[in-house]
Design a protein around this motif. Structure first.
Motif, mmCIF file in Angstrom:
data_model
loop_
_atom_site.group_PDB
_atom_site.id
_atom_site.type_symbol
_atom_site.label_atom_id
_atom_site.label_comp_id
_atom_site.label_asym_id
_atom_site.label_seq_id
_atom_site.Cartn_x
_atom_site.Cartn_y
_atom_site.Cartn_z
ATOM 1 N N ASP A 191 32.203 5.360 -29.622
ATOM 2 C CA ASP A 191 31.951 7.196 -30.770
ATOM 3 C C ASP A 191 31.052 6.248 -32.111
ATOM 4 O O ASP A 191 31.879 7.113 -32.864
ATOM 5 C CB ASP A 191 33.024 7.927 -30.172
ATOM 6 C CG ASP A 191 32.101 9.309 -30.962
ATOM 7 O OD1 ASP A 191 31.600 9.944 -30.940
ATOM 8 O OD2 ASP A 191 33.063 10.447 -31.131
ATOM 9 N N ILE A 223 23.517 8.658 -28.717
ATOM 10 C CA ILE A 223 23.564 8.153 -28.568
ATOM 11 C C ILE A 223 24.371 8.177 -27.179
ATOM 12 O O ILE A 223 25.909 8.608 -27.706
ATOM 13 C CB ILE A 223 23.619 6.410 -29.161
ATOM 14 C CG1 ILE A 223 22.350 6.105 -29.732
ATOM 15 C CG2 ILE A 223 24.754 5.366 -27.358
ATOM 16 C CD1 ILE A 223 23.129 4.573 -30.687
ATOM 17 N N THR A 224 24.150 8.136 -26.028
ATOM 18 C CA THR A 224 25.482 8.343 -25.000
ATOM 19 C C THR A 224 25.609 7.293 -23.970
ATOM 20 O O THR A 224 24.409 6.256 -23.917
ATOM 21 C CB THR A 224 24.321 10.152 -23.902
ATOM 22 O OG1 THR A 224 23.689 8.920 -23.684
ATOM 23 C CG2 THR A 224 24.730 10.902 -25.377
ATOM 24 N N LYS A 268 26.422 2.130 -24.587
ATOM 25 C CA LYS A 268 26.218 2.385 -25.842
ATOM 26 C C LYS A 268 26.163 1.417 -26.641
ATOM 27 O O LYS A 268 25.182 1.731 -28.001
ATOM 28 C CB LYS A 268 27.769 3.386 -26.327
ATOM 29 C CG LYS A 268 27.597 5.063 -25.224
ATOM 30 C CD LYS A 268 28.758 5.538 -26.179
ATOM 31 C CE LYS A 268 29.351 6.483 -25.126
ATOM 32 N NZ LYS A 268 30.325 7.276 -25.495
ATOM 33 N N ASN A 279 30.084 2.892 -22.710
ATOM 34 C CA ASN A 279 30.441 1.601 -23.203
ATOM 35 C C ASN A 279 29.690 1.305 -23.038
ATOM 36 O O ASN A 279 29.238 0.805 -24.355
ATOM 37 C CB ASN A 279 32.628 1.333 -23.196
ATOM 38 C CG ASN A 279 33.125 2.356 -23.648
ATOM 39 O OD1 ASN A 279 32.560 3.801 -24.703
ATOM 40 N ND2 ASN A 279 34.715 1.837 -23.539
#
Length: 454
Positions: free
Chosen positions: A288, A245-246, A252, A249
């Protein structure tokens, strides 16, 4: 005769190092106090059963165990042999060891809260600055004895606590000049939902232990480890999609919602991350989902601070939510959240980036040269007056060549040399030499304090 040495992974700290460390510690403590946290200290060692089983399989291996007294006593030899056999099998033995050096500050804190919960005022906000010990392999930024600085709030489930802790990280690192640090955020609830998607919550430990090694061993090795932990190719494919997943924010959050948003635990984790990230103000939080923090007691938000990218150091702080840590000690229902600063790693980062301010190096501000017995006794009287007003100074211990006294002052990086001879006593002034510039001035005794305090 034994050669002087210290255990591997430990260090002596010279005056220059101690001053730099104190600069870091004072900065952190001041921010903790501003946010209403109060200090606590716990013993260097804990009962072994307090620590074991709290840090995951990797952490438990790194606990320094302390041998019991009297194990070499002939009466205890057989029991000791049995104990060593158990240790070699990866088990614990009270015949051999019942105590251990503390691995971190969180579990001892939970033990303290469990023992004293009837006397504490909740929410209880505490900070703690003490050394901890880990039987790790020493390398750059990793020591067997090091100092942790923790701040925790227990007795509250409010997410505003997480927001405050993020702001504490931001204020401390900004004051230390680490503007480019990274603060990562994830949630154990999201990891739990991922495990559920992969066949059940029983897979959580296997998944988090493997994911926690991603930065060190890379994606392919993580996949190999998951295979060894008996996850199927299909399950590993789901985990790989999760790890890839990239985006920013918001992107994501959209991708993780599509993957696990239909699972109730995952939905809660996503909502909590979104709240903290959006309420954190000027804190540059980076979502993250590869962040795992492989400690079993985390239940919600997890955080990790990393050094600026130009420094190959990795984590310099971390923490998270633990909703029933005191339940490990038969006192259930006390929720908590906390963070920790890695002081030793922060020190190495500031040193590498040359961020320590010049005044940190300052010890003695002025040295009074020894110009003879009568002169030195007079200088001592003047020096004591300055000390009473907060000026750090010292008198050279013996009457000797002036060049030797200058050499001593330069080696100690003292700012000023004060010379008072018989002529100066008679005329009520002294010569003050600024050792870094060579500038020399005449200063009357009554104005010395103002001169050094300007």
């Amino acid at each position: 005769m034994a050669k002087p040495s210290i255990p591997q992974g430990t260090r002596d700290f010279t005056a220059d190092t101690v001053r730099k460390r104190n600069y870091i510690l004072t900065t952190i403590k001041n921010i903790f106090e501003i946010y209403g946290f109060e200090p606590l200290e716990t013993p260097a060692m804990e009962n072994l059963d307090t620590l074991m089983g709290k840090y995951g399989e990797e952490g438990d291996k790194l606990i320094f165990k302390i041998l019991n007294n009297g194990i070499s006593d002939p009466k205890n030899i057989e029991k000791s042999k049995e104990g060593f056999t158990k240790i070699l099998e990866g088990k614990s033995s009270s015949d051999l060891t019942e105590r251990a050096l503390k691995y971190d500050l969180t579990i001892p804190f939970a033990r303290h809260v469990a023992m004293n919960h009837g006397r504490l005022t909740f929410p209880y906000r505490r900070y703690q600055v003490q050394p901890v010990w880990r039987a790790d392999r020493p390398q750059k930024g990793r020591y067997r004895e090091f100092t942790q600085c923790d701040a925790d709030v227990v007795g509250s489930t409010a997410l505003i606590n997480e927001v405050e802790l993020c702001n504490i990280y931001n204020e401390v690192f900004n004051k230390l000049g680490l503007w480019d640090y990274e603060l990562k955020i994830n949630s154990r609830k999201i990891l739990t939902a991922l495990a559920t998607l992969c066949g059940g919550a029983s897979k959580l430990t296997d998944i988090t232990v493997a994911i926690d090694k991603l930065d060190k061993i890379g994606l392919e090795k993580v996949k190999e480890e998951l295979l060894q932990r008996e996850l199927s190719e299909k399950q590993i494919a789901i985990i790989e999609k999760y790890l890839l997943i990239t985006g920013n924010n918001e992107e994501k959050l959209a991708q993780i919602t599509a993957l696990i948003g239909h699972i109730e635990t995952g939905k809660k984790g996503i909502k909590e991350i979104a709240f903290v990230y959006r309420q954190a103000g000027n804190v540059h939080l980076q979502i993250d989902f590869t962040l795992a923090r492989g400690l079993n007691y985390y239940t919600g938000i997890i955080l990790e601070a990393t050094a600026p990218p130009e420094v190959k150091m990795g984590s310099i702080g971390g923490g998270g939510r633990y909703d029933d840590l005191t339940g490990l000690f038969d006192v259930p229902g006390i929720a908590g959240v906390g963070i920790s600063f890695g002081v030793d790693r922060i020190y190495d980062v500031l040193e590498e980036l040359q961020l320590f301010p010049a005044e940190v190096h300052t010890g003695t501000k002025a040295i009074f040269f020894n110009m003879g017995e009568t002169e030195s006794l007079f200088a001592f009287t003047i020096m004591q007056q300055l000390r009473s007003k907060g000026i750090s100074c010292e008198l050279y211990h013996e009457f000797t060549k002036i060049s030797k006294q200058f050499s001593y002052a330069e080696k100690k990086k003292i700012q000023y040399a004060v010379i008072i001879g018989s002529k100066e006593i008679e005329q009520k002034y002294c010569l003050v030499k600024h050792l870094s510039t060579g500038l020399q001035e005449v200063v009357i005794f009554d104005q010395l304090f103002s001169y050094f305090n300007k």
